[in-house]
Design a protein around this motif. Sequence first.
Motif, PDB file in Angstrom:
ATOM      1  N   TRP A  51       0.820  -1.210   0.000  1.00  0.00           N
ATOM      2  CA  TRP A  51       0.000   0.000   0.000  1.00  0.00           C
ATOM      3  C   TRP A  51       0.854   1.261   0.000  1.00  0.00           C
ATOM      4  O   TRP A  51       0.452   2.293  -0.528  1.00  0.00           O
ATOM      5  CB  TRP A  51      -0.938  -0.008   1.209  1.00  0.00           C
ATOM      6  N   TYR A  52       2.038   1.184   0.586  1.00  0.00           N
ATOM      7  CA  TYR A  52       2.927   2.344   0.590  1.00  0.00           C
ATOM      8  C   TYR A  52       3.498   2.616  -0.806  1.00  0.00           C
ATOM      9  O   TYR A  52       3.836   3.753  -1.122  1.00  0.00           O
ATOM     10  CB  TYR A  52       4.064   2.130   1.593  1.00  0.00           C
ATOM     11  N   PHE A  53       3.601   1.574  -1.630  1.00  0.00           N
ATOM     12  CA  PHE A  53       4.040   1.789  -3.013  1.00  0.00           C
ATOM     13  C   PHE A  53       2.881   2.254  -3.889  1.00  0.00           C
ATOM     14  O   PHE A  53       3.071   3.025  -4.826  1.00  0.00           O
ATOM     15  CB  PHE A  53       4.644   0.496  -3.575  1.00  0.00           C
ATOM     16  N   ARG A  54       1.682   1.771  -3.580  1.00  0.00           N
ATOM     17  CA  ARG A  54       0.526   2.129  -4.393  1.00  0.00           C
ATOM     18  C   ARG A  54       0.137   3.600  -4.257  1.00  0.00           C
ATOM     19  O   ARG A  54      -0.452   4.161  -5.173  1.00  0.00           O
ATOM     20  CB  ARG A  54      -0.667   1.238  -4.029  1.00  0.00           C
ATOM     21  N   ILE A  55       0.449   4.202  -3.109  1.00  0.00           N
ATOM     22  CA  ILE A  55       0.079   5.615  -2.964  1.00  0.00           C
ATOM     23  C   ILE A  55       0.868   6.489  -3.939  1.00  0.00           C
ATOM     24  O   ILE A  55       0.410   7.568  -4.321  1.00  0.00           O
ATOM     25  CB  ILE A  55       0.287   6.106  -1.513  1.00  0.00           C
ATOM     26  N   PHE A  56       2.043   6.024  -4.356  1.00  0.00           N
ATOM     27  CA  PHE A  56       2.826   6.785  -5.329  1.00  0.00           C
ATOM     28  C   PHE A  56       2.362   6.517  -6.763  1.00  0.00           C
ATOM     29  O   PHE A  56       2.753   7.230  -7.680  1.00  0.00           O
ATOM     30  CB  PHE A  56       4.315   6.444  -5.195  1.00  0.00           C
ATOM     31  N   GLU A  57       1.515   5.500  -6.936  1.00  0.00           N
ATOM     32  CA  GLU A  57       0.952   5.209  -8.246  1.00  0.00           C
ATOM     33  C   GLU A  57      -0.411   5.866  -8.431  1.00  0.00           C
ATOM     34  O   GLU A  57      -0.935   5.877  -9.550  1.00  0.00           O
ATOM     35  CB  GLU A  57       0.826   3.697  -8.433  1.00  0.00           C
ATOM     36  N   ASN A  58      -0.979   6.383  -7.349  1.00  0.00           N
ATOM     37  CA  ASN A  58      -2.280   7.042  -7.403  1.00  0.00           C
ATOM     38  C   ASN A  58      -2.084   8.501  -7.822  1.00  0.00           C
ATOM     39  O   ASN A  58      -1.477   9.287  -7.099  1.00  0.00           O
ATOM     40  CB  ASN A  58      -2.961   6.952  -6.029  1.00  0.00           C
ATOM     41  N   ALA A  63      -1.005  14.309  -6.999  1.00  0.00           N
ATOM     42  CA  ALA A  63      -1.385  15.703  -7.282  1.00  0.00           C
ATOM     43  C   ALA A  63      -1.676  16.462  -5.994  1.00  0.00           C
ATOM     44  O   ALA A  63      -1.268  17.626  -5.831  1.00  0.00           O
ATOM     45  CB  ALA A  63      -2.612  15.732  -8.195  1.00  0.00           C
ATOM     46  N   ALA A  64      -2.376  15.807  -5.048  1.00  0.00           N
ATOM     47  CA  ALA A  64      -2.671  16.445  -3.764  1.00  0.00           C
ATOM     48  C   ALA A  64      -1.390  16.687  -2.974  1.00  0.00           C
ATOM     49  O   ALA A  64      -1.243  17.728  -2.317  1.00  0.00           O
ATOM     50  CB  ALA A  64      -3.639  15.584  -2.962  1.00  0.00           C
ATOM     51  N   ALA A  65      -0.454  15.736  -3.037  1.00  0.00           N
ATOM     52  CA  ALA A  65       0.819  15.897  -2.330  1.00  0.00           C
ATOM     53  C   ALA A  65       1.624  17.058  -2.911  1.00  0.00           C
ATOM     54  O   ALA A  65       2.232  17.838  -2.169  1.00  0.00           O
ATOM     55  CB  ALA A  65       1.623  14.604  -2.411  1.00  0.00           C
ATOM     56  N   GLY A 230     -15.436   5.153   2.580  1.00  0.00           N
ATOM     57  CA  GLY A 230     -14.845   4.025   3.289  1.00  0.00           C
ATOM     58  C   GLY A 230     -13.354   4.184   3.483  1.00  0.00           C
ATOM     59  O   GLY A 230     -12.682   4.850   2.691  1.00  0.00           O
ATOM     60  N   ILE A 231     -12.846   3.566   4.533  1.00  0.00           N
ATOM     61  CA  ILE A 231     -11.420   3.637   4.851  1.00  0.00           C
ATOM     62  C   ILE A 231     -10.723   2.423   4.258  1.00  0.00           C
ATOM     63  O   ILE A 231     -11.157   1.287   4.445  1.00  0.00           O
ATOM     64  CB  ILE A 231     -11.202   3.693   6.373  1.00  0.00           C
ATOM     65  N   SER A 232      -9.637   2.670   3.547  1.00  0.00           N
ATOM     66  CA  SER A 232      -8.865   1.597   2.922  1.00  0.00           C
ATOM     67  C   SER A 232      -7.444   1.615   3.470  1.00  0.00           C
ATOM     68  O   SER A 232      -6.992   2.615   4.021  1.00  0.00           O
ATOM     69  CB  SER A 232      -8.834   1.778   1.404  1.00  0.00           C
ATOM     70  N   PRO A 233      -6.695   0.506   3.326  1.00  0.00           N
ATOM     71  CA  PRO A 233      -5.288   0.519   3.746  1.00  0.00           C
ATOM     72  C   PRO A 233      -4.479   1.590   3.025  1.00  0.00           C
ATOM     73  O   PRO A 233      -3.465   2.055   3.547  1.00  0.00           O
ATOM     74  CB  PRO A 233      -4.804  -0.888   3.377  1.00  0.00           C
ATOM     75  N   GLU A 234      -4.885   1.983   1.836  1.00  0.00           N
ATOM     76  CA  GLU A 234      -4.202   3.043   1.097  1.00  0.00           C
ATOM     77  C   GLU A 234      -4.294   4.366   1.854  1.00  0.00           C
ATOM     78  O   GLU A 234      -3.315   5.113   1.955  1.00  0.00           O
ATOM     79  CB  GLU A 234      -4.808   3.173  -0.287  1.00  0.00           C
ATOM     80  N   ILE A 235      -5.482   4.664   2.388  1.00  0.00           N
ATOM     81  CA  ILE A 235      -5.661   5.877   3.195  1.00  0.00           C
ATOM     82  C   ILE A 235      -4.885   5.767   4.493  1.00  0.00           C
ATOM     83  O   ILE A 235      -4.271   6.746   4.959  1.00  0.00           O
ATOM     84  CB  ILE A 235      -7.165   6.117   3.479  1.00  0.00           C
TER      85      ILE A 235
END
Length: 260
Positions: A51-58, A63-65, A230-235
Amino acid sequence: MSGNSLRRFPGTGLMAVFFFAFLYLPVAVLIALSFNENRSATIWTGFTIDWYFRIFENRDIVAAAINSVIVATAATIFSTLIATIAALGMARDRFPGQAAVSSTIALPLIVPEIITAVATLIFFVGIGLSLGLGTVILAHVVFCIPFAYLPIRARLEGMDRRLADAAADLYADEWQTFRRVTLPLLWPGILSGALLAFITSLDDFVITFFVSGPGASTLPLYIFSSIRIGISPEINAISSVMLVVSILFVSLSFLIGRRG
């Protein structure tokens, strides 16, 4: 004396443990669930760091970062500059109304943030300013000034004024005294205040929520909008990253501010 106080009021230690558990246990659970391999954030099935790698693919998160970093950097630069000038002015000879000016600078720390956000929104609408990334930066500059001001002011209070007098005795003008004496001694306070201003801007939600416009979403706004469905591991992962960054910046600010 503290031991006597605890013996005098039985249960104080237990209440302290309950208080800190209530405050920090949910944060620990959030961090733990960010390593959950299950898509459901509440059902643990195994350990993963995907999930920590997927946040950089989102793209939305990236864009928000980027918006968050742009706003925080601009707010830090301008608020620290204004705070430094204000601290230097307040450290000079006393003048009528100095206490009132000092209280005004610290006002954003006292007034509830929701009131500041609503007042800022009304002001921007009243002067016809379109809401967007620019209005977020302006609002954050004003809001971050006291966070940058206090460490700088504290640093000035601890400086030996005889050093400036000694520089004047050596025929240094005000600019030379500031550049060669005051600024090197003041630099840890400036950096400490800048770090506090940066992380305050980066983590801010309330003011950003009110004064942002289309295309001006920051990480706190993205997290808020995402948890509605909903809350996901990505969040959980992006929240954990922001938590670690916040702790790092606050710790650095504290350590730099204590430098002699």
